[in-house]
Design a protein around this motif. Structure first.
Motif, PDB file in Angstrom:
ATOM      1  N   ALA A 114       0.900  -1.169   0.028  1.00 12.23           N
ATOM      2  CA  ALA A 114      -0.031   0.110   0.122  1.00 12.23           C
ATOM      3  C   ALA A 114       0.863   1.134   0.151  1.00 12.23           C
ATOM      4  O   ALA A 114       0.595   2.158  -0.754  1.00 12.23           O
ATOM      5  CB  ALA A 114      -0.913  -0.143   1.159  1.00 12.23           C
ATOM      6  N   LEU A 115       1.799   1.270   0.959  1.00 14.62           N
ATOM      7  CA  LEU A 115       2.845   2.578   1.078  1.00 14.62           C
ATOM      8  C   LEU A 115       3.610   2.636  -0.399  1.00 14.62           C
ATOM      9  O   LEU A 115       3.610   3.856  -0.904  1.00 14.62           O
ATOM     10  CB  LEU A 115       3.762   2.211   2.102  1.00 14.62           C
ATOM     11  CG  LEU A 115       3.205   2.430   3.379  1.00 14.62           C
ATOM     12  CD1 LEU A 115       4.093   1.957   4.473  1.00 14.62           C
ATOM     13  CD2 LEU A 115       2.300   3.527   3.713  1.00 14.62           C
ATOM     14  N   PHE A 121       1.635   6.415  -6.870  1.00 18.50           N
ATOM     15  CA  PHE A 121       0.785   7.618  -7.397  1.00 18.50           C
ATOM     16  C   PHE A 121       1.202   8.815  -7.085  1.00 18.50           C
ATOM     17  O   PHE A 121       0.907   9.656  -7.923  1.00 18.50           O
ATOM     18  CB  PHE A 121      -0.489   7.277  -6.337  1.00 18.50           C
ATOM     19  CG  PHE A 121      -1.706   8.235  -6.645  1.00 18.50           C
ATOM     20  CD1 PHE A 121      -2.203   8.409  -7.944  1.00 18.50           C
ATOM     21  CD2 PHE A 121      -1.736   9.525  -5.900  1.00 18.50           C
ATOM     22  CE1 PHE A 121      -3.226   9.412  -8.120  1.00 18.50           C
ATOM     23  CE2 PHE A 121      -2.870  10.429  -6.052  1.00 18.50           C
ATOM     24  CZ  PHE A 121      -3.501  10.494  -7.204  1.00 18.50           C
ATOM     25  N   ARG A 122       1.953   9.146  -5.888  1.00 21.42           N
ATOM     26  CA  ARG A 122       2.288  10.559  -5.607  1.00 21.42           C
ATOM     27  C   ARG A 122       3.327  11.069  -6.879  1.00 21.42           C
ATOM     28  O   ARG A 122       3.368  12.160  -7.096  1.00 21.42           O
ATOM     29  CB  ARG A 122       3.172  10.358  -4.331  1.00 21.42           C
ATOM     30  CG  ARG A 122       3.587  11.859  -3.710  1.00 21.42           C
ATOM     31  CD  ARG A 122       4.165  11.910  -2.450  1.00 21.42           C
ATOM     32  NE  ARG A 122       3.264  11.781  -1.432  1.00 21.42           N
ATOM     33  CZ  ARG A 122       3.001  10.901  -0.694  1.00 21.42           C
ATOM     34  NH1 ARG A 122       3.814   9.883  -0.515  1.00 21.42           N
ATOM     35  NH2 ARG A 122       1.985  11.037   0.443  1.00 21.42           N
ATOM     36  N   LYS A 123       4.106  10.227  -7.216  1.00 23.61           N
ATOM     37  CA  LYS A 123       5.244  10.543  -8.373  1.00 23.61           C
ATOM     38  C   LYS A 123       4.426  10.536  -9.790  1.00 23.61           C
ATOM     39  O   LYS A 123       4.860  11.217 -10.448  1.00 23.61           O
ATOM     40  CB  LYS A 123       6.169   9.684  -8.299  1.00 23.61           C
ATOM     41  CG  LYS A 123       7.290   9.367  -7.078  1.00 23.61           C
ATOM     42  CD  LYS A 123       8.116   8.504  -6.867  1.00 23.61           C
ATOM     43  CE  LYS A 123       9.030   8.638  -5.761  1.00 23.61           C
ATOM     44  NZ  LYS A 123      10.049   7.441  -5.782  1.00 23.61           N
ATOM     45  N   THR A 124       3.564   9.514  -9.914  1.00 25.03           N
ATOM     46  CA  THR A 124       3.043   9.662 -11.468  1.00 25.03           C
ATOM     47  C   THR A 124       1.729  10.144 -11.573  1.00 25.03           C
ATOM     48  O   THR A 124       1.383  10.599 -12.788  1.00 25.03           O
ATOM     49  CB  THR A 124       3.066   8.080 -11.833  1.00 25.03           C
ATOM     50  OG1 THR A 124       2.121   7.519 -11.205  1.00 25.03           O
ATOM     51  CG2 THR A 124       4.433   7.462 -11.688  1.00 25.03           C
ATOM     52  N   GLY A 125       0.907  10.190 -10.574  1.00 26.21           N
ATOM     53  CA  GLY A 125      -0.376  10.733 -10.764  1.00 26.21           C
ATOM     54  C   GLY A 125      -1.382   9.519 -11.350  1.00 26.21           C
ATOM     55  O   GLY A 125      -2.547  10.003 -11.702  1.00 26.21           O
ATOM     56  N   LYS A 126      -0.773   8.257 -11.468  1.00 30.42           N
ATOM     57  CA  LYS A 126      -1.661   7.273 -12.137  1.00 30.42           C
ATOM     58  C   LYS A 126      -2.574   6.765 -11.148  1.00 30.42           C
ATOM     59  O   LYS A 126      -2.219   6.233 -10.177  1.00 30.42           O
ATOM     60  CB  LYS A 126      -0.849   6.295 -12.856  1.00 30.42           C
ATOM     61  CG  LYS A 126       0.199   6.962 -14.024  1.00 30.42           C
ATOM     62  CD  LYS A 126       0.998   5.762 -14.432  1.00 30.42           C
ATOM     63  CE  LYS A 126       1.756   6.152 -15.919  1.00 30.42           C
ATOM     64  NZ  LYS A 126       2.715   5.243 -16.331  1.00 30.42           N
ATOM     65  N   ALA A 160      -3.302   8.219   6.828  1.00 26.88           N
ATOM     66  CA  ALA A 160      -2.185   9.468   7.036  1.00 26.88           C
ATOM     67  C   ALA A 160      -1.695   9.719   5.546  1.00 26.88           C
ATOM     68  O   ALA A 160      -1.742  10.756   5.065  1.00 26.88           O
ATOM     69  CB  ALA A 160      -1.366   9.745   8.267  1.00 26.88           C
ATOM     70  N   GLU A 161      -1.149   8.823   5.053  1.00 26.47           N
ATOM     71  CA  GLU A 161      -0.341   8.830   3.704  1.00 26.47           C
ATOM     72  C   GLU A 161      -1.326   9.211   2.664  1.00 26.47           C
ATOM     73  O   GLU A 161      -1.197  10.025   1.622  1.00 26.47           O
ATOM     74  CB  GLU A 161       0.310   7.625   3.273  1.00 26.47           C
ATOM     75  CG  GLU A 161       1.619   7.130   4.108  1.00 26.47           C
ATOM     76  CD  GLU A 161       2.754   8.249   3.639  1.00 26.47           C
ATOM     77  OE1 GLU A 161       2.781   8.564   2.312  1.00 26.47           O
ATOM     78  OE2 GLU A 161       3.584   8.512   4.588  1.00 26.47           O
ATOM     79  N   PRO A 168      -1.702  19.436  -0.355  1.00 32.43           N
ATOM     80  CA  PRO A 168      -0.367  20.020  -1.198  1.00 32.43           C
ATOM     81  C   PRO A 168       0.747  20.391   0.085  1.00 32.43           C
ATOM     82  O   PRO A 168       1.711  19.911  -0.053  1.00 32.43           O
ATOM     83  CB  PRO A 168      -0.613  21.044  -1.894  1.00 32.43           C
ATOM     84  CG  PRO A 168      -2.128  20.809  -2.319  1.00 32.43           C
ATOM     85  CD  PRO A 168      -2.566  20.341  -1.222  1.00 32.43           C
ATOM     86  N   SER A 169       0.362  21.058   1.146  1.00 34.28           N
ATOM     87  CA  SER A 169       1.220  21.220   2.036  1.00 34.28           C
ATOM     88  C   SER A 169       1.773  20.459   3.015  1.00 34.28           C
ATOM     89  O   SER A 169       2.878  20.361   3.534  1.00 34.28           O
ATOM     90  CB  SER A 169       0.642  22.523   3.062  1.00 34.28           C
ATOM     91  OG  SER A 169      -0.411  21.912   3.854  1.00 34.28           O
ATOM     92  N   MET A 170       1.052  19.177   2.876  1.00 33.38           N
ATOM     93  CA  MET A 170       1.528  18.122   3.863  1.00 33.38           C
ATOM     94  C   MET A 170       2.539  17.109   2.790  1.00 33.38           C
ATOM     95  O   MET A 170       3.139  16.152   3.496  1.00 33.38           O
ATOM     96  CB  MET A 170       0.292  17.202   4.163  1.00 33.38           C
ATOM     97  CG  MET A 170      -0.536  17.756   5.348  1.00 33.38           C
ATOM     98  SD  MET A 170       0.350  18.440   6.617  1.00 33.38           S
ATOM     99  CE  MET A 170       0.639  16.674   7.594  1.00 33.38           C
ATOM    100  N   LYS A 171       2.362  17.075   1.445  1.00 35.40           N
ATOM    101  CA  LYS A 171       3.062  16.370   0.516  1.00 35.40           C
ATOM    102  C   LYS A 171       4.856  16.199   1.059  1.00 35.40           C
ATOM    103  O   LYS A 171       5.454  15.224   0.945  1.00 35.40           O
ATOM    104  CB  LYS A 171       2.921  16.732  -0.856  1.00 35.40           C
ATOM    105  CG  LYS A 171       1.686  16.003  -1.256  1.00 35.40           C
ATOM    106  CD  LYS A 171       1.694  16.472  -2.778  1.00 35.40           C
ATOM    107  CE  LYS A 171       0.265  16.397  -3.312  1.00 35.40           C
ATOM    108  NZ  LYS A 171      -0.004  16.611  -4.673  1.00 35.40           N
TER     109      LYS A 171
END
Length: 185
Positions: A114-115, A121-126, A160-161, A168-171
């Motif tokens: 999951a992590l 997802f965070r890197k690719t947006g897929k 939380a992830e 965006p401020s938490m990324k």
């Protein structure tokens, strides 16, 4: 303690058990700086020595090496390596996500799957990675609903992830389970 445990297995003639537990020993050595490369699991000096000395079959403990390697790589922010290990585990694993049997590695693996998916997802947006993360989150939630007491904190970390993806401020702050504790405590 682990070195003594390994030697004890050998004194009882349990070389098969040695090979199943050797990945944990190598991981401990890697994390405590007793190896040349923290990410080098199956070819670390201790592993190679035991493999050669006691005739490793090339199979026993392999999934454990991959599992520990995935976790260590994730913590070292080597997500590509972690994902490579995760793919090997998913192909090789004889355990189903739907089975609710006592399976220690299963819960840890699903958590890291999951992590890793969240990070992808965070890197690719897929969206495929977000769906994958949600699938693993659901498995953990189902286990909790069935009485697993060792998973609520893992679900909280995943949540939380996931929440950090929407803020965006938490990324930049929420990157891994290690940082989640410091952010929310």
């Amino acid at each position: 303690d682990m070195k003594r445990f390994v030697e004890q297995m050998l004194s009882y003639g349990l070389s098969q058990l040695l090979f199943v537990n050797l990945p944990l020993y190598q991981t401990i050595l890697n994390l405590t700086g007793e190896s040349d490369n923290i990410l080098d699991m199956s070819t670390g000096k201790e592993s190679v020595m035991y493999h050669e000395k006691y005739g490793w079959d090339g199979q026993s403990g392999t999934e454990s090496y991959w599992s520990y390697g995935m976790q260590v790589a994730f913590y070292c922010d080597e997500i590509k390596i972690a994902n490579d290990y995760a793919k090997k585990l998913k192909r090789a694993s004889s355990q189903s996500l739907k089975k609710r049997i006592p399976w220690y590695f299963g819960q840890a693996r699903i958590f890291f799957y999951a992590l890793i998916a969240i990070d992808e997802f965070r890197k690719t947006g897929k969206l495929k990675y977000l769906r994958e993360a949600n699938k693993y989150r659901s498995v953990i939630e189902d286990c909790i609903n069935e009485g697993s007491i060792n998973l609520p904190h893992k679900l909280q970390i995943i949540d939380a992830e996931m929440a950090s993806l929407q803020q965006p401020s938490m990324k930049a702050i929420v990157r891994s389970p290690i940082h989640v504790k410091s952010v929310f405590s």
